[in-house]
Design an enzyme around this catalytic site. Structure first.
Site, short mmCIF file in Angstrom:
data_model
loop_
_atom_site.label_atom_id
_atom_site.label_comp_id
_atom_site.label_asym_id
_atom_site.label_seq_id
_atom_site.Cartn_x
_atom_site.Cartn_y
_atom_site.Cartn_z
N HIS A 49 0.82 -1.21 0.00
CA HIS A 49 0.00 0.00 0.00
C HIS A 49 0.85 1.26 0.00
CE1 HIS A 49 -3.84 2.02 0.60
NE2 HIS A 49 -3.27 2.78 1.52
N LYS A 91 -6.90 13.88 -7.12
CA LYS A 91 -6.38 12.53 -6.95
C LYS A 91 -7.53 11.58 -6.65
CE LYS A 91 -2.93 9.79 -4.44
NZ LYS A 91 -2.05 9.73 -3.26
N HIS A 95 -10.29 2.77 -0.76
CA HIS A 95 -10.45 2.36 0.64
C HIS A 95 -11.28 1.08 0.63
CE1 HIS A 95 -10.24 4.02 4.94
NE2 HIS A 95 -9.03 3.98 4.44
N ASN A 96 -10.74 0.08 -0.06
CA ASN A 96 -11.50 -1.13 -0.37
C ASN A 96 -11.64 -2.07 0.82
OD1 ASN A 96 -11.44 -0.07 -2.98
ND2 ASN A 96 -9.71 -1.34 -3.61
N HIS A 97 -10.52 -2.51 1.36
CA HIS A 97 -10.57 -3.49 2.45
C HIS A 97 -11.34 -2.96 3.66
CE1 HIS A 97 -7.57 -5.29 -0.09
NE2 HIS A 97 -7.35 -6.30 0.73
N ASP A 268 -0.22 14.92 4.95
CA ASP A 268 -1.31 14.42 5.80
C ASP A 268 -0.94 13.05 6.35
OD1 ASP A 268 -3.62 12.27 4.56
OD2 ASP A 268 -2.00 12.90 3.24
N GLU A 312 -3.74 5.00 12.65
CA GLU A 312 -4.25 5.72 11.49
C GLU A 312 -5.47 6.56 11.88
OE1 GLU A 312 -4.64 3.24 8.02
OE2 GLU A 312 -2.58 2.51 8.18
N SER A 313 -5.43 7.10 13.09
CA SER A 313 -6.47 8.05 13.48
C SER A 313 -6.56 9.14 12.42
CB SER A 313 -6.14 8.67 14.84
OG SER A 313 -6.15 7.70 15.86
N ASP A 493 -5.48 7.84 -11.71
CA ASP A 493 -5.94 6.46 -11.84
C ASP A 493 -5.98 5.77 -10.48
OD1 ASP A 493 -3.28 5.68 -11.25
OD2 ASP A 493 -2.75 5.57 -13.35
N GLY A 530 -2.35 9.10 -8.64
CA GLY A 530 -3.03 7.81 -8.66
C GLY A 530 -2.75 6.97 -7.44
#
Length: 736
Positions: A49, A91, A95-97, A268, A312-313, A493, A530
């Site tokens: 990732h 962009k 956020h699939n999983h 970020d 990952e707050s 993409d 992307g």
């Protein structure tokens, strides 16, 4: 004091997603066994990732430069120049999983993350889009996932105050175990005030901004770099929790601090949180970073160094400040009710040092964590070519009219009004064309310009022929922007694929990328940003290859635009582009005949460009009264959409001799548009098309309140509208 750390074992290494050879590389790199915190840092930075270790060598083949490109891939978002010192920042990211495990929170934080990518660059977000892929409607989880994701997308965007103006929603059984939530954000900035992530200067304060750090999202980036198996529900704690109101405050505070010339660099905190943001800022600036975790604002007691580094707050930023501006910057953030803490400094050492409780918890070479992570050239095999299916090999329907009614009520072709009516698509007052058309159009404030925005891909084409599917995804984005009158400028993409360790999946990835690159070069349509999302598999079953393409185009004068709606009765309907009746991989073949077979339609890029340039010229000249590109479902579905949008029917001629009727009406040949013109302009348009070598024929005329095909029963628009608009709300209400 920091809590004792666990002993490093092979099982612990494997649980962090690191292969034995990667762990050996770590040992060779640092010359010792890593601490638990260091193991977590390597796991976060070297996962798929964050590092793109399986895809980077292939991404290099994408065209990324053009005179109007101010910032290409490698930053938080891409930036293009639209003149008058105005820039578009955009962009798309997945956020699939998380969205499969916890659909509402997964979708909200997907939207929040992509918005931060845009305003981190100094842009004010003006629009969001999305591409959503769900499993088969009959799958027991699909309805729940659709409900949660759509509510999450709308809940975050609506509360934050940015309109969601377009996108795609599809259903297919290959997404049963892995849905896709691809979010795109677009913002506007001053072209000479773009903020980047690379730190500069030694001894500069590194400031933590935004919300406090908790334990939510722990290991999210690592989870997104592995396929699912049994027990994926247990990963719910790795899903982050979003707060759109905190993000709105963060936006305003960041833009104010930028306007006051306080910022050297900004990043970020997204995937891998504090770890990734700090490493990227240091590595890009050729500097070291020293962090003191005792200064990090936390909302949970007893957090370890490992937890703080990998949390990952949401709604958090890391910034390198000009030292003389520290008090001014702090006052701005306190005014907005947000945390502000100096948590470290830049150093000349090129090392990443993390301290907690007075003890060094990590001391690592920063470049090897970031820019020089492992890089793989994975083995791949080319996808086999499928046979061309000829129209006469495909069963004809009992009635063309019956087939159209059925197609308009299928999951993929039905109206998605139920989805986009849950999004505030007009907040801000700049949305000129709403969802439901070829592309959204959003006004650039204080002037005549507009932006044309779209998201496109046809996964079944990409599965059947990755190269042609990649070309077609770009071509459709180019067509959709063109169909509203926009000049296509650039794309972002979002490349969603299965397990790259399987050569056939890697072959799909390589093939799609080659097709995307070829189309982008042909259209002068560069890739400026992307995201790659791999391992979209559950128990060995992968998704359809889904390289979503987000396109951005410019209208110099938004009054010179087109919509798909028929405008008046008595206008000529013109078909631009050649029709051969290509039924391979068509929706007709799948949903009427029950066959997912054959080669997809080929894409002639030269014809695409020639046809699109002519159509855009007609729009700007005011000759075209309505325009629609042809895609899923072919000619008759596109005609029905135009008729329904304008509440005006059409009288249509029979297909020409030599072509099978159902192939004429439902074939999915590429590079085609439907255009209506006034009677007074018809002969001039036909003559112009002939002179420039563009296929153009009149196929009917707008008339009445039915769709009437010569030799077929008339279809009342009310009945068509009911078929088109009721499937999705009925499904979500449990009625079908």
């Amino acid at each position: 004091m920091s809590a004792p750390e666990p002993k490093i074992t092979p099982e612990l290494v494997a649980s962090h997603g690191l292969k034995p050879d990667e762990y050996q590389r770590i040992l060779d790199l640092i010359g010792r066994e890593p601490s638990f915190t260091e193991l977590g840092i390597f796991s976060a930075m070297w996962n798929e990732h964050c590092s793109y270790k399986s895809s980077r060598i292939h991404l290099r083949g994408l065209p990324t430069k053009a005179p109007w490109v101010l910032q290409g891939p490698g930053e938080n978002a891409g930036v293009i120049d639209i003149g008058d010192n105005q820039a578009v920042v955009f962009k798309m990211e997945s956020h699939n999983h998380p969205s499969y495990i916890e659909p509402y929170q997964g979708a909200t934080t997907g939207v929040g993350g992509i918005l931060r990518d845009v305003f981190t660059m100094g842009a004010r977000p003006i629009a969001c889009l999305n591409a959503l892929s769900f499993g088969a409607p009959e799958h027991p989880k699909t309805r729940h996932l659709v409900s949660g994701v759509v509510a999450g997308v709308g809940g975050y965007g609506n509360s934050f105050g940015v309109p969601t103006v377009g996108g795609q929603t599809r259903f297919h059984t290959r997404y049963d175990g892995n849905i896709l939530v691809n979010a795109m954000a677009v913002g506007l900035a001053d072209a000479d005030k773009i903020f980047l992530a690379a730190a500069s200067g030694v001894g500069m304060p590194i400031v933590y901004l935004g919300s406090k750090t908790g334990r939510d999202g722990m290991g999210g980036a690592t989870m997104a770099s592995a396929e699912f198996g049994e027990g994926s529900e247990e990963k719910r704690p790795t899903v982050q929790v979003g707060d759109p109101f905190a993000e709105k405050l963060l936006l305003e505070a960041c833009l104010e601090i930028m306007a006051n010339d306080c910022v050297i660099a900004i990043q970020d905190m997204g995937a891998a949180g504090l770890t990734c943001s700090a490493v990227e800022m240091g590595a890009k600036g050729d500097l070291g970073v020293d962090l003191d975790l005792d200064a990090v604002p936390t909302r949970e007691t007893g957090m370890t160094a490992y937890e703080m580094m990998l949390s990952e707050s949401q709604e958090r930023m890391l910034m390198v400040l000009k030292p003389e501006k520290e008090k001014e910057a702090e006052a701005i953030f306190r005014k907005w009710g947000l945390d502000f803490a100096v948590v470290g400094y830049t150093t000349p050492t090129k090392r990443f040092v993390v301290k907690h409780g007075g003890k060094a918890m990590a001391d690592l070479p920063i470049k090897e964590l970031g820019d020089e992570a492992p890089l793989y050239d994975r083995p791949w095999v080319e996808s086999p070519k499928l046979p061309v299916i000829h129209a006469r090999e495909v069963n004809a329907p009992n009635s063309i009219a019956d087939a159209l009614e059925k197609l308009l009520a299928t999951p993929d072709l039905c109206s998605k009004r139920w989805v986009w009516e849950q999004y505030d698509h007009v907040i801000g007052g700049n949305t000129l064309q709403r969802p439901g058309g070829d592309a959204a159009v959003v006004r650039v404030q204080d002037g005549p310009k507009g932006l044309a925005l779209t998201v496109d891909v046809t996964p079944r084409y990409c599965e059947a022929d990755p190269f042609e599917g990649g070309k077609q995804a770009v071509a459709e984005a180019w067509r959709n922007i063109t169909a509203v009158g926009g000049k296509p400028l650039a794309i972002t993409d979002n490349l969603n694929f299965g397990n790259p360790e399987r050569p056939e999946i890697m072959g799909q990835f390589v093939g799609c990328l080659k097709g995307i690159a070829e189309a982008c070069i042909a259209f002068d349509f560069p890739v400026v940003s992307g995201n790659v999302s791999l391992y979209n598999e559950t128990s060995g079953r992968g998704i359809l290859p889904t390289p979503s393409i987000g396109g951005v185009g410019l209208l110099d004068d938004f009054t010179k635009s087109a919509t798909l709606a028929f405008k008046a009765e008595g206008e000529a309907i013109l078909l631009i582009g050649e029709t051969h009746g290509w039924l391979g991989q068509s929706v007709y073949l799948r949903d009427i005949c029950g066959r997912e077979e054959g080669a997809p339609p080929p894409v002639d890029l030269a014809c695409e460009k020639r046809h699109g340039d002519v159509v855009r010229g007609m729009i700007h000249a005011g000759t075209a009264t309505a325009v629609h590109d042809l895609s899923d479902g072919g000619l008759l579905v596109a005609l029905a959409e135009m008729a329904l949008a304008g509440s005006i029917g059409a009288s249509l001629e029979a297909p020409p001799d030599g072509i099978v009727p159902h192939a004429w009406w439902f074939g999915e040949d590429q590079g085609r548009y439907l255009v209506t013109v006034k009677e007074d302009d018809l002969l001039t348009v036909l003559s112009k098309m002939k002179s420039v070598g563009v296929s153009c024929e009149q196929i009917g005329r707008t008339a009445g309140h039915t769709l009437k095909i010569e030799g077929e029963r008339a279809l009342d628009l009310k009945a068509l509208r009911h078929a088109h608009e009721h499937w999705l709300p009925d499904y979500m209400g449990g009625k079908n």
